[in-house]
Design a protein around this motif. Structure first.
Motif, PDB file in Angstrom:
ATOM      1  N   ASP A  81       0.855  -1.187   0.013  1.00 34.84           N
ATOM      2  CA  ASP A  81       0.198   0.106   0.056  1.00 34.84           C
ATOM      3  C   ASP A  81       0.646   1.572   0.160  1.00 34.84           C
ATOM      4  OD1 ASP A  81      -2.162  -1.250  -0.239  1.00 34.84           O
ATOM      5  OD2 ASP A  81      -2.454  -1.536   1.743  1.00 34.84           O
ATOM      6  N   LYS A  82       2.124   0.919   0.284  1.00 28.53           N
ATOM      7  CA  LYS A  82       3.028   2.397   1.164  1.00 28.53           C
ATOM      8  C   LYS A  82       3.002   2.532  -0.707  1.00 28.53           C
ATOM      9  CE  LYS A  82       4.225   2.112   5.570  1.00 28.53           C
ATOM     10  NZ  LYS A  82       5.143   0.884   6.864  1.00 28.53           N
ATOM     11  N   VAL A  83       4.001   1.871  -1.456  1.00 31.04           N
ATOM     12  CA  VAL A  83       4.519   1.870  -3.016  1.00 31.04           C
ATOM     13  C   VAL A  83       2.689   2.448  -3.549  1.00 31.04           C
ATOM     14  CG1 VAL A  83       5.103   0.511  -4.561  1.00 31.04           C
ATOM     15  CG2 VAL A  83       5.694  -0.243  -2.193  1.00 31.04           C
ATOM     16  N   LYS A  84       1.877   1.811  -3.476  1.00 25.58           N
ATOM     17  CA  LYS A  84       0.523   1.996  -4.425  1.00 25.58           C
ATOM     18  C   LYS A  84       0.844   3.585  -3.751  1.00 25.58           C
ATOM     19  CE  LYS A  84      -1.956  -1.886  -4.198  1.00 25.58           C
ATOM     20  NZ  LYS A  84      -3.024  -2.372  -3.864  1.00 25.58           N
ATOM     21  N   ALA A  85       0.677   4.127  -2.804  1.00 26.56           N
ATOM     22  CA  ALA A  85       0.573   6.112  -1.999  1.00 26.56           C
ATOM     23  C   ALA A  85       1.259   6.077  -3.249  1.00 26.56           C
ATOM     24  CB  ALA A  85       0.581   5.841  -1.262  1.00 26.56           C
ATOM     25  N   ALA A  86       3.408   5.578  -3.326  1.00 27.13           N
ATOM     26  CA  ALA A  86       3.936   6.843  -4.229  1.00 27.13           C
ATOM     27  C   ALA A  86       3.391   6.928  -5.182  1.00 27.13           C
ATOM     28  CB  ALA A  86       5.385   6.106  -3.907  1.00 27.13           C
ATOM     29  N   TYR A  87       3.372   6.122  -5.930  1.00 27.16           N
ATOM     30  CA  TYR A  87       2.943   5.608  -7.039  1.00 27.16           C
ATOM     31  C   TYR A  87       1.872   6.963  -7.640  1.00 27.16           C
ATOM     32  CZ  TYR A  87       4.816   1.718  -9.298  1.00 27.16           C
ATOM     33  OH  TYR A  87       5.124   1.255  -9.994  1.00 27.16           O
ATOM     34  N   MET A  88       0.511   6.913  -6.500  1.00 30.88           N
ATOM     35  CA  MET A  88       0.176   7.618  -6.933  1.00 30.88           C
ATOM     36  C   MET A  88       0.477   9.077  -7.077  1.00 30.88           C
ATOM     37  SD  MET A  88      -3.717   5.808  -4.750  1.00 30.88           S
ATOM     38  CE  MET A  88      -3.417   4.155  -4.677  1.00 30.88           C
ATOM     39  N   ASN A 112       5.604 -10.379 -10.881  1.00 30.17           N
ATOM     40  CA  ASN A 112       6.718 -11.030 -10.407  1.00 30.17           C
ATOM     41  C   ASN A 112       7.321 -10.097  -8.757  1.00 30.17           C
ATOM     42  OD1 ASN A 112       7.216 -13.111 -12.147  1.00 30.17           O
ATOM     43  ND2 ASN A 112       8.301 -10.821 -13.551  1.00 30.17           N
ATOM     44  N   ASN A 113       6.442  -9.959  -7.837  1.00 33.30           N
ATOM     45  CA  ASN A 113       6.465  -9.564  -6.929  1.00 33.30           C
ATOM     46  C   ASN A 113       6.939  -7.820  -6.773  1.00 33.30           C
ATOM     47  OD1 ASN A 113       6.504 -11.678  -5.190  1.00 33.30           O
ATOM     48  ND2 ASN A 113       8.545 -12.317  -4.890  1.00 33.30           N
ATOM     49  N   ARG A 114       6.331  -7.155  -7.780  1.00 31.59           N
ATOM     50  CA  ARG A 114       6.336  -6.036  -8.364  1.00 31.59           C
ATOM     51  C   ARG A 114       4.873  -5.073  -8.358  1.00 31.59           C
ATOM     52  NH1 ARG A 114      10.800  -7.762  -7.032  1.00 31.59           N
ATOM     53  NH2 ARG A 114      12.867  -7.142  -8.018  1.00 31.59           N
ATOM     54  N   LEU A 115       5.351  -4.346  -8.991  1.00 32.43           N
ATOM     55  CA  LEU A 115       3.943  -3.689  -8.213  1.00 32.43           C
ATOM     56  C   LEU A 115       4.052  -2.861  -9.962  1.00 32.43           C
ATOM     57  CD1 LEU A 115       1.240  -2.600  -7.126  1.00 32.43           C
ATOM     58  CD2 LEU A 115       1.816  -0.700  -6.394  1.00 32.43           C
ATOM     59  N   ARG A 116       2.794  -2.999 -10.298  1.00 31.62           N
ATOM     60  CA  ARG A 116       2.482  -2.554 -12.065  1.00 31.62           C
ATOM     61  C   ARG A 116       2.287  -1.757 -12.429  1.00 31.62           C
ATOM     62  NH1 ARG A 116       8.287  -2.638 -12.075  1.00 31.62           N
ATOM     63  NH2 ARG A 116       8.585  -4.698 -13.150  1.00 31.62           N
ATOM     64  N   PHE A 117       1.383  -1.135 -13.123  1.00 29.26           N
ATOM     65  CA  PHE A 117       0.140  -0.359 -12.982  1.00 29.26           C
ATOM     66  C   PHE A 117      -0.389  -0.477 -14.829  1.00 29.26           C
ATOM     67  CE2 PHE A 117       1.274   4.101 -15.020  1.00 29.26           C
ATOM     68  CZ  PHE A 117       3.050   4.059 -14.500  1.00 29.26           C
ATOM     69  N   GLU A 118      -1.579  -0.409 -15.087  1.00 30.09           N
ATOM     70  CA  GLU A 118      -2.222  -0.234 -16.656  1.00 30.09           C
ATOM     71  C   GLU A 118      -2.664   0.831 -16.853  1.00 30.09           C
ATOM     72  OE1 GLU A 118      -4.278  -3.819 -18.581  1.00 30.09           O
ATOM     73  OE2 GLU A 118      -5.600  -2.397 -17.462  1.00 30.09           O
ATOM     74  N   ILE A 170      10.583  -2.040  -7.204  1.00 36.45           N
ATOM     75  CA  ILE A 170      10.646  -2.353  -4.876  1.00 36.45           C
ATOM     76  C   ILE A 170      10.173  -3.681  -5.233  1.00 36.45           C
ATOM     77  CG2 ILE A 170       9.381  -2.258  -2.992  1.00 36.45           C
ATOM     78  CD1 ILE A 170       9.854   1.205  -4.189  1.00 36.45           C
ATOM     79  N   ASP A 171      10.754  -4.558  -4.951  1.00 37.59           N
ATOM     80  CA  ASP A 171       9.761  -5.494  -4.161  1.00 37.59           C
ATOM     81  C   ASP A 171       9.167  -5.529  -2.966  1.00 37.59           C
ATOM     82  OD1 ASP A 171       9.202  -8.311  -3.177  1.00 37.59           O
ATOM     83  OD2 ASP A 171      11.462  -9.062  -3.666  1.00 37.59           O
ATOM     84  N   ILE A 172       7.569  -5.460  -2.996  1.00 35.05           N
ATOM     85  CA  ILE A 172       5.892  -5.862  -2.825  1.00 35.05           C
ATOM     86  C   ILE A 172       6.376  -6.519  -1.641  1.00 35.05           C
ATOM     87  CG2 ILE A 172       5.512  -3.895  -3.987  1.00 35.05           C
ATOM     88  CD1 ILE A 172       3.606  -6.344  -5.067  1.00 35.05           C
ATOM     89  N   ASN A 173       6.869  -7.611  -1.781  1.00 36.61           N
ATOM     90  CA  ASN A 173       7.129  -8.570  -0.555  1.00 36.61           C
ATOM     91  C   ASN A 173       7.287  -8.195   1.059  1.00 36.61           C
ATOM     92  OD1 ASN A 173       6.201 -11.031  -2.314  1.00 36.61           O
ATOM     93  ND2 ASN A 173       8.439 -11.521  -2.256  1.00 36.61           N
ATOM     94  N   GLU A 174       6.626  -8.192   2.048  1.00 38.53           N
ATOM     95  CA  GLU A 174       6.629  -8.040   3.222  1.00 38.53           C
ATOM     96  C   GLU A 174       8.187  -8.443   3.941  1.00 38.53           C
ATOM     97  OE1 GLU A 174       5.226  -5.165   4.690  1.00 38.53           O
ATOM     98  OE2 GLU A 174       3.998  -5.263   3.138  1.00 38.53           O
ATOM     99  N   SER A 221      10.267  -6.049   3.459  1.00 41.11           N
ATOM    100  CA  SER A 221      10.209  -4.679   4.200  1.00 41.11           C
ATOM    101  C   SER A 221      11.746  -4.036   4.634  1.00 41.11           C
ATOM    102  CB  SER A 221       8.687  -4.829   4.815  1.00 41.11           C
ATOM    103  OG  SER A 221       9.287  -5.432   6.382  1.00 41.11           O
ATOM    104  N   GLU A 222      11.112  -2.902   5.199  1.00 40.32           N
ATOM    105  CA  GLU A 222      12.178  -1.860   5.900  1.00 40.32           C
ATOM    106  C   GLU A 222      12.297  -3.409   7.504  1.00 40.32           C
ATOM    107  OE1 GLU A 222       9.412  -0.654   5.106  1.00 40.32           O
ATOM    108  OE2 GLU A 222       8.305  -0.388   6.817  1.00 40.32           O
ATOM    109  N   GLN A 223      11.677  -3.332   7.713  1.00 38.84           N
ATOM    110  CA  GLN A 223      11.550  -4.210   9.187  1.00 38.84           C
ATOM    111  C   GLN A 223      12.972  -5.370   8.818  1.00 38.84           C
ATOM    112  OE1 GLN A 223       8.496  -3.891   8.329  1.00 38.84           O
ATOM    113  NE2 GLN A 223       8.622  -1.935   9.929  1.00 38.84           N
TER     114      GLN A 223
END
Lengths: 161, 352
Positions: free
Chosen positions: A26-33, A131-137, B39-43, B46-48
């Motif tokens: 969610d933090k990454v989503k916020a940064a994208y937004m 692949n564990n990365r957040l992308r957007f369309e 960024i790898d979004i896996n928890e 994370s920073e912890q």
């Protein structure tokens, strides 16, 4: 002075705890937004302030508020992060659930969502994971309908629908 | 040829700056699109969790040299080759002339991210090089010499002086160990059997050398990188010489094509010194003691401007592939000296 210090400390503690459990995703989503608002222009960009409405997630709203307040936007637009409650007009809306709140949004609202199939109308920006990365369309037809001007830098890193 | 390898190793000891771990809203606000895409979004990431990460890279490099230059002018092989009875022997013509030089290097690199700002690395090059020759010595009109083996192993440390959403400054310092052979031998016209080969055919410098690098990366809408690097050499090796220092200034501009692919183009200016000292075993008697230009330590070094192009591709989240090619557009060499035609690289980087 001591009471002021305690008040400030409590305020900081409360404001931090509001998003302490927010997921990294969610933090990454916020940064994208936040970046979306920097790399596009919209017809009402000069109206002050811009309401960015968040659906059903106060922790996310708190985090995005502090994120936006920490950096000025290049467009100079003043962005206000508010909860989606049907009482305010929304320039942007972040939707995480497919419910009636979408129907109540103005047709000029720029929608960002995690959901690929929203009822009523599509989102301009839709997040997805790969692949564990957040992308957007980006839905170019919807962007065109809303008369958005999206930077080529943003289009380059997006999946185009 | 060896200068090429040394220059290559300088660039290899630096690492792709990783985005520092974020936690607060303002830290996330600083992230560029490219940083967000990475960024790898896996928890678990994370920073912890521990920021320590291992990286492993394999790089394949190739280069070819063909033709000669004196300063910035081309000279023909006929001009460089001494012809008995037809011209006088001078310090600019030689009875033996290398024609085409090809070199290949496989470079294995292991990196360890100590914390958000510090990364350590070790790299080991495995080198194969081959040189075609012509000569006026009977029986050696055309001959090929090659050498291969481990080059100089380098240790390095990279530190982020600053790394935010708009720009980063990284400094890298290292130590190159004299693990590559400087005693390579082959059959040359100098004598019967195998003899000590010239500087170009050796696999290492024989000295303790210090690669250093300062890099600035702009992460804005127009992402570019400017890098200043050098290979500083110390002392004298067991064969009584020291390779010249190398200095390079390069710039690259990135064009993202998609979320996983980017093109880049740029230019590099390099300056390298000639060799200090001399390996007496590769000289001959008489007024002209150098049988080939590559045996003369003064006929090394010069200035070179290369243009660079390439592509980077991330097919899966833990693998990055980078291919690049460069070609000189200007060479001013202490010649007669073999001129570079092109060089290319293919790198596979894995993060885990």
């Amino acid at each position: 002075m001591r009471s002021l210090f305690i008040a400030v400390a409590l305020t900081l503690a409360v404001s931090h705890s509001a998003y302490a459990d927010l997921k990294k995703l969610d933090k990454v989503k916020a940064a994208y937004m936040f970046n979306f608002t920097k790399f596009m222009t919209w017809s009402s960009i000069n109206s002050d302030p811009v309401n960015f409405c968040v659906q059903n997630d106060e922790a996310f709203q708190q985090f995005l508020t502090q994120l936006v307040e920490s950096r000025p936007t290049s467009s100079g637009a003043s962005i206000r992060i508010v909860m989606l409650d049907g009482k305010q007009s929304c320039t942007f809306a972040y939707l995480i659930e497919n419910d009636d709140s979408l129907v109540n949004l103005a047709t000029s609202t720029i929608i960002i969502s995690d959901l690929p199939n929203l009822i009523d109308r599509p989102a301009v920006f839709t997040f997805y994971e790969e692949n564990n990365r957040l992308r957007f369309e980006i839905d170019l037809a919807e962007a065109e309908r809303l008369e958005l001007t999206i930077s080529s830098e943003l289009l380059k890193v997006a999946k185009i629908k | 040829m060896r200068k090429f390898l040394r220059i290559a190793s300088v660039s290899l000891v630096s690492f792709t700056p990783a985005a520092l771990a974020q936690s607060t809203p303002s830290e996330f606000a600083e992230l560029s699109f490219q940083a967000l895409l990475d960024i790898d979004i896996n928890e678990s990431d994370s920073e912890q969790s521990s920021p320590n990460k291992w990286s492993f890279a394999v790089q394949l490099k190739a280069a070819e040299f063909d033709g000669y230059k004196v300063n910035d002018s081309d000279v023909s092989l006929d001009d460089v080759l001494f012809s008995f009875g037809q011209e006088a022997r001078t310090s600019s013509n030689f009875p033996v002339v290398p024609t085409v030089i090809k070199q290949h290097a496989k470079i294995v690199q292991l990196g360890y991210q100590v914390n958000e700002r510090l990364k350590l690395g070790i790299q080991a090059p495995f080198i194969h090089q081959q040189t075609d020759h012509i000569s006026v010595v009977p029986g050696y009109e055309h001959f090929v010499i090659s050498s291969s083996g481990l080059g100089d192993i380098a240790l390095s440390a990279s530190y982020a002086l600053e790394d935010n959403s708009e720009f980063s400054w990284w400094v890298t310092a290292g130590l190159s160990l004299p693990t590559g052979s400087i005693d390579e031998q082959g059959d040359t016209p100098r004598d019967a059997g195998d003899q000590q080969l010239p500087y170009t055919m050796q696999l290492g410098s024989g000295t303790y050398d210090f690669p250093i690098e300062v890099s600035y990366q702009n992460k804005g809408e127009h992402a570019f990188t400017v890098t200043l690097s050098a290979m500083l050499r110390t002392g004298t090796n067991d064969r009584n010489y020291r390779l010249g220092n190398n200095y390079k200034l390069s710039g690259k501009y990135n064009f993202p094509l998609s979320q996983s692919t980017a093109l880049f183009t740029g230019a590099a200016f390099g300056y390298s010194e000639s060799i200090h000292g001399q390996d007496d075993e590769i000289t001959i008697g008489g007024n002209y003691s150098y049988p080939a230009s590559i045996t003369n330590p003064n006929l090394y070094g010069g200035k070179r401007v290369n243009i660079i192009g390439g592509i980077s591709f991330i097919p899966i989240h833990w693998l990055k592939v980078v291919a690049d090619i460069s070609k000189p557009v200007y060479q001013n060499l202490n010649g007669p000296q073999p001129q570079e035609l092109w060089r290319a690289g293919l790198q596979f980087s894995m993060l885990y």
